[in-house]
Motif scaffolding. Structure first.
Motif, PDB file in Angstrom:
ATOM      1  N   PRO A   9       5.035  -0.667  -5.248  1.00  0.00           N
ATOM      2  CA  PRO A   9       3.644  -0.736  -5.705  1.00  0.00           C
ATOM      3  C   PRO A   9       3.350  -2.029  -6.455  1.00  0.00           C
ATOM      4  O   PRO A   9       4.151  -2.492  -7.262  1.00  0.00           O
ATOM      5  CB  PRO A   9       3.515   0.489  -6.624  1.00  0.00           C
ATOM      6  CG  PRO A   9       4.573   1.422  -6.136  1.00  0.00           C
ATOM      7  CD  PRO A   9       5.707   0.563  -5.681  1.00  0.00           C
ATOM      8  N   ASP A  56      -2.611  -1.836  -7.010  1.00  0.00           N
ATOM      9  CA  ASP A  56      -2.637  -0.521  -6.358  1.00  0.00           C
ATOM     10  C   ASP A  56      -3.430   0.512  -7.147  1.00  0.00           C
ATOM     11  O   ASP A  56      -4.195   1.299  -6.580  1.00  0.00           O
ATOM     12  CB  ASP A  56      -1.213  -0.016  -6.117  1.00  0.00           C
ATOM     13  CG  ASP A  56      -0.517  -0.777  -5.005  1.00  0.00           C
ATOM     14  OD1 ASP A  56      -1.232  -1.330  -4.149  1.00  0.00           O
ATOM     15  OD2 ASP A  56       0.722  -0.832  -4.992  1.00  0.00           O
ATOM     16  N   ASP A  57      -3.249   0.526  -8.461  1.00  0.00           N
ATOM     17  CA  ASP A  57      -4.009   1.470  -9.287  1.00  0.00           C
ATOM     18  C   ASP A  57      -5.504   1.189  -9.196  1.00  0.00           C
ATOM     19  O   ASP A  57      -6.329   2.116  -9.182  1.00  0.00           O
ATOM     20  CB  ASP A  57      -3.561   1.382 -10.747  1.00  0.00           C
ATOM     21  CG  ASP A  57      -2.198   2.021 -10.969  1.00  0.00           C
ATOM     22  OD1 ASP A  57      -1.777   2.827 -10.104  1.00  0.00           O
ATOM     23  OD2 ASP A  57      -1.572   1.730 -11.999  1.00  0.00           O
ATOM     24  N   TYR A 113      -2.236  10.452  -6.724  1.00  0.00           N
ATOM     25  CA  TYR A 113      -2.393  10.613  -5.280  1.00  0.00           C
ATOM     26  C   TYR A 113      -2.651  12.064  -4.892  1.00  0.00           C
ATOM     27  O   TYR A 113      -3.395  12.334  -3.950  1.00  0.00           O
ATOM     28  CB  TYR A 113      -1.128  10.104  -4.576  1.00  0.00           C
ATOM     29  CG  TYR A 113      -1.336   9.767  -3.121  1.00  0.00           C
ATOM     30  CD1 TYR A 113      -1.796   8.516  -2.730  1.00  0.00           C
ATOM     31  CD2 TYR A 113      -1.069  10.704  -2.127  1.00  0.00           C
ATOM     32  CE1 TYR A 113      -1.985   8.202  -1.394  1.00  0.00           C
ATOM     33  CE2 TYR A 113      -1.260  10.403  -0.791  1.00  0.00           C
ATOM     34  CZ  TYR A 113      -1.724   9.150  -0.431  1.00  0.00           C
ATOM     35  OH  TYR A 113      -1.927   8.858   0.898  1.00  0.00           O
ATOM     36  N   TRP A 124      -0.468   1.360  -0.528  1.00  0.00           N
ATOM     37  CA  TRP A 124      -0.566   2.393  -1.566  1.00  0.00           C
ATOM     38  C   TRP A 124      -1.111   3.698  -0.984  1.00  0.00           C
ATOM     39  O   TRP A 124      -0.784   4.784  -1.450  1.00  0.00           O
ATOM     40  CB  TRP A 124      -1.492   1.924  -2.696  1.00  0.00           C
ATOM     41  CG  TRP A 124      -2.922   1.826  -2.274  1.00  0.00           C
ATOM     42  CD1 TRP A 124      -3.554   0.740  -1.765  1.00  0.00           C
ATOM     43  CD2 TRP A 124      -3.899   2.869  -2.318  1.00  0.00           C
ATOM     44  NE1 TRP A 124      -4.867   1.025  -1.465  1.00  0.00           N
ATOM     45  CE2 TRP A 124      -5.112   2.327  -1.802  1.00  0.00           C
ATOM     46  CE3 TRP A 124      -3.885   4.197  -2.727  1.00  0.00           C
ATOM     47  CZ2 TRP A 124      -6.288   3.084  -1.694  1.00  0.00           C
ATOM     48  CZ3 TRP A 124      -5.049   4.945  -2.629  1.00  0.00           C
ATOM     49  CH2 TRP A 124      -6.231   4.383  -2.120  1.00  0.00           C
TER      50      TRP A 124
END
Length: 257
Positions: free
Chosen positions: A53, A57-58, A81, A148
């Motif tokens: 990651p 990605d967040d 997720y 992701w």
């Protein structure tokens, strides 16, 4: 739903809770073509990729989740997720028809892009070299920005119907979107069909996605148009599908496909 090329900064979303999911009428079923490995060329000497990651990605997940909340009308209490997939299932259950679900998913994809980006890409980039440049570009950006969501993936060479070979494919080794949702209908109606429509109609890039429901891999073919019978599916439901488990169905029948 593999699909983020450029995303605007996240905005505050006012959540309003929707009513309970409506019943869904059954849909006409036709065949969904699954990836034919003979049409895709791989580097057999290449080692299996492992995705780590990244810092963005967040941000990507937060932006995508906010758009899902706006469309569904409520948020999931689950974090990360798992909560994202719960929202995706609500999106599927909310649609009265498959067409409504597909349209909602396309709206979400469009909303992730700044104004004019899609129009300019379709007008200026898509026509170059009979679409080859645009197809190569989106394949690479998909790998850079969407692991992701899908898991490890890589650009590969695909064969076009006219006999040419372009390195405009993206091979997803084991799609976590399908693994986490455990639902053929979620894969088809919130990812495959809307994503194909989005790239063709709003970026000018034909796309054929070929999910493999046996090993959970998926082959993207940018530059290849879907077949005419690429509408719904007659694939059996996954044994672990939580939606199917709550409905009385014939063995192997997917309630959402």
């Amino acid at each position: 739903m593999a699909l983020l090329l450029q995303v605007p900064p996240p905005t505050n979303v006012a959540f309003s809770y929707s009513s309970s999911p409506q019943s869904i009428p059954r849909a006409r079923r036709v065949r969904c073509r699954v990836s034919d490995s003979s049409e895709v060329k791989f580097d057999e000497g290449a080692s299996k990729s492992e995705y780590k990651p990244g810092v963005l990605d967040d941000f990507f997940m937060h932006s995508f989740r906010n758009k899902l909340v706006e469309e569904v009308g409520s948020d999931s209490e689950k974090p990360g997720y798992v909560g994202l997939i719960e929202l995706v299932k609500l999106l599927l259950l909310k649609g009265r028809t498959r067409s409504e679900t597909n349209d909602a998913a396309v709206r979400i994809l469009k909303s992730l892009f700044p104004p004019l980006i899609l129009e300019l890409y379709k007008l200026l980039i898509a026509p170059i070299a009979q679409g080859k440049l645009a197809a190569l570009m989106v394949a690479r950006v998909t790998v850079l920005t969407c692991q992701w969501l899908m898991g490890p993936c890589k650009v590969n060479i695909i064969d076009l119907p006219n006999g040419e070979s372009w390195d405009s494919g993206v091979f997803v080794e084991k799609c976590q979107y399908l693994e986490e949702s455990k639902c053929v209908g979620v894969c088809i109606h919130t990812c495959k069909l809307p994503t194909q429509t989005f790239f063709k109609d709003y970026m000018g890039v034909p796309l054929l996605m070929e999910p493999n429901f046996k090993d959970h891999s998926c082959q993207f073919k940018f530059g290849v148009a879907p077949p005419e019978d690429d509408g719904n599916v007659s694939e059996p439901c996954l044994e672990t599908c939580s939606i199917a488990g709550r409905r009385k169905l014939n063995p192997g029948e997917c309630p959402m496909a």
